[in-house]
Design an enzyme around this catalytic site. Structure first.
Site, PDB file in Angstrom:
ATOM      1  N   GLN A  85      31.721 -13.446  -2.278  1.00  0.00           N
ATOM      2  CA  GLN A  85      31.233 -14.358  -3.307  1.00  0.00           C
ATOM      3  C   GLN A  85      32.219 -14.509  -4.466  1.00  0.00           C
ATOM      4  OE1 GLN A  85      27.413 -12.727  -4.414  1.00  0.00           O
ATOM      5  NE2 GLN A  85      26.506 -13.130  -2.412  1.00  0.00           N
ATOM      6  N   HIS A 151      27.894 -10.449  -6.027  1.00  0.00           N
ATOM      7  CA  HIS A 151      27.273 -10.382  -7.357  1.00  0.00           C
ATOM      8  C   HIS A 151      28.283 -10.261  -8.502  1.00  0.00           C
ATOM      9  CE1 HIS A 151      23.280  -8.840  -5.376  1.00  0.00           C
ATOM     10  NE2 HIS A 151      23.744  -9.950  -4.821  1.00  0.00           N
ATOM     11  N   GLU A 244      14.615 -15.093 -11.107  1.00  0.00           N
ATOM     12  CA  GLU A 244      14.049 -15.081 -12.454  1.00  0.00           C
ATOM     13  C   GLU A 244      14.718 -16.067 -13.397  1.00  0.00           C
ATOM     14  OE1 GLU A 244      12.911 -10.289 -12.633  1.00  0.00           O
ATOM     15  OE2 GLU A 244      14.299 -11.164 -14.093  1.00  0.00           O
ATOM     16  N   TYR A 254      16.062  -6.026 -18.855  1.00  0.00           N
ATOM     17  CA  TYR A 254      15.318  -6.971 -18.024  1.00  0.00           C
ATOM     18  C   TYR A 254      14.962  -6.434 -16.648  1.00  0.00           C
ATOM     19  CZ  TYR A 254      15.488  -9.950 -21.922  1.00  0.00           C
ATOM     20  OH  TYR A 254      15.261 -10.432 -23.180  1.00  0.00           O
ATOM     21  N   TYR A 265      15.589  -6.135   0.633  1.00  0.00           N
ATOM     22  CA  TYR A 265      15.731  -6.864   1.896  1.00  0.00           C
ATOM     23  C   TYR A 265      15.107  -6.103   3.056  1.00  0.00           C
ATOM     24  CZ  TYR A 265      18.858 -10.041  -0.566  1.00  0.00           C
ATOM     25  OH  TYR A 265      19.374 -10.961  -1.446  1.00  0.00           O
TER      26      TYR A 265
END
Length: 374
Positions: A85, A151, A244, A254, A265
């Site tokens: 990513q 991420h 979210e 958070y 998963y």
């Protein structure tokens, strides 16, 4: 100032697609057209003062779209680690761009141990019929790089006070998001030169890394400064469910991976479920996940029906979500648009004329414009 429409700069990659389609959403007739294609996994976009757009490709290139055409890649882009990513991610203009020509890039930076999210500052120079980046300087680098390919985050939001918000994912190592001395899994805030603002929540406390604004975030890929609430809002990927929308406040936690409305998963329940003392609740969430990415707040004349609503681009559900809000800024409902029409949507931006532009995440990525069909 050099003219961005100079023919030498705007080397043809692919011309704008003439064909347009008409659809309807929320009682509004919408016209959609593909402005450009041939981008390799475009990731971020911002509008230049003349109405043209600057676009990043995850593979490490920056282009300018103007006059219906894409430029050749700009020189001067910092070295990018392109894997998983990771790659070249967001681009955002400084608040004083018209004077300083300064912009910011987020990307996965190679280094000891692997790669990590970094922020670079650069100056856009246009002369002699070409454009390039100069005076490139890394102003932030993730404290601990790893070989994980997931991420990275990462959206950039220049604030009205001149500071810079940006997001970093947990880098695929979820417990890092609860370590206050680890940059991963956090919303960050720095000055444009990379220094720490004196009013950051942990600037002098010694209780956390001083650049941190909030912690407990899984992978926030959307962020926007909201003129209704005068606050930063973010959108982040949950695990299996539990994407979210948050309004990160200074020094707050958070919850990831202690609480979530999703599951791992494997199907296993998140450690303490959906709620626990000391952890903030999202303002909105999706279950099942839509895999949200770019985020914008609608502020324009073309769609008065959407004024102040959030627009969220989604990857797995391949849609644009419009989150309706009341006068106080709270989310009251959702309308899903274009599901499956364009493929994976990576970013959404509101153009100066009030139209909405989308980036599709594909090896043949597109810029798509949504306007009102009169």
């Amino acid at each position: 100032m050099p003219n961005i429409f100079l023919a030498a700069l705007l080397a043809v990659v692919l011309p704008a697609t003439a064909c347009a389609q008409v659809s309807e959403a929320g009682g509004v007739a919408l016209r959609t057209e593909t402005l450009a294609e041939g981008l390799e996994h475009p990731w971020g976009m911002d509008f230049l003062p003349d109405g043209s757009a600057i676009v990043t490709e995850r593979t490490g290139t920056v282009r300018i779209f103007a006059g219906g055409r894409l430029s050749e890649p700009l020189s001067g882009v910092p070295e990018v680690a392109v894997f998983g990513q990771g790659g070249l991610l967001d681009v955002a203009l400084a608040a004083d761009f018209e004077q300083s020509r300064t912009l910011f890039l987020s990307y996965s930076e190679p280094g000891p141990g692997g790669a990590g999210t970094a922020i670079a500052r650069a100056r856009l120079v246009e002369e002699g019929g070409s454009a390039r980046l100069e005076d490139v300087e890394v102003i932030f680098s993730l404290d601990r790089k790893t070989g994980e390919s997931r991420h990275f985050g990462s959206r950039i939001v220049p604030a009205l006070d001149g500071t810079l918000f940006f997001t970093i994912g947990d880098r695929g190592e979820m417990n890092r998001a609860q370590d206050p001395f680890d940059h991963a899994g956090s919303v960050m805030r720095i000055n444009p030169d990379g220094s720490v603002p004196e009013d950051n929540p942990f600037a002098d406390s010694g209780e956390a890394a001083p650049e941190i604004w909030s912690i407990g975030h899984r992978n926030p890929q959307g962020a926007v400064l909201d003129p209704v609430t005068d606050a930063l809002w973010t959108v982040e990927h949950g695990p299996r469910g539990g994407d979210e929308v948050n309004r990160p406040e200074a020094g707050k936690n958070y919850g990831w991976p202690v609480i979530s409305y999703g599951r791992h998963y494997s199907g296993q329940r998140i450690e303490r479920g959906a709620d626990a003392p000391g952890y903030e609740q999202p303002k909105y969430y999706w279950d099942p996940s839509i895999a949200p990415s770019g985020m914008a707040v609608y502020d324009g004349r073309m769609f008065p029906e959407w004024q102040a609503d959030f627009l969220v681009a989604a990857l797995s559900f391949q849609l644009l979500a419009r989150l309706e809000r009341d006068g106080s800024g709270e989310i009251t409902g959702e309308e899903r648009m274009f599901e499956g029409t364009f493929g994976r949507l990576r970013d959404v931006e509101v153009a100066p004329d009030g139209s909405v532009w989308l980036l599709t995440d594909d090896s043949n990525g597109k810029i798509i414009r949504i306007s009102r069909d009169e």
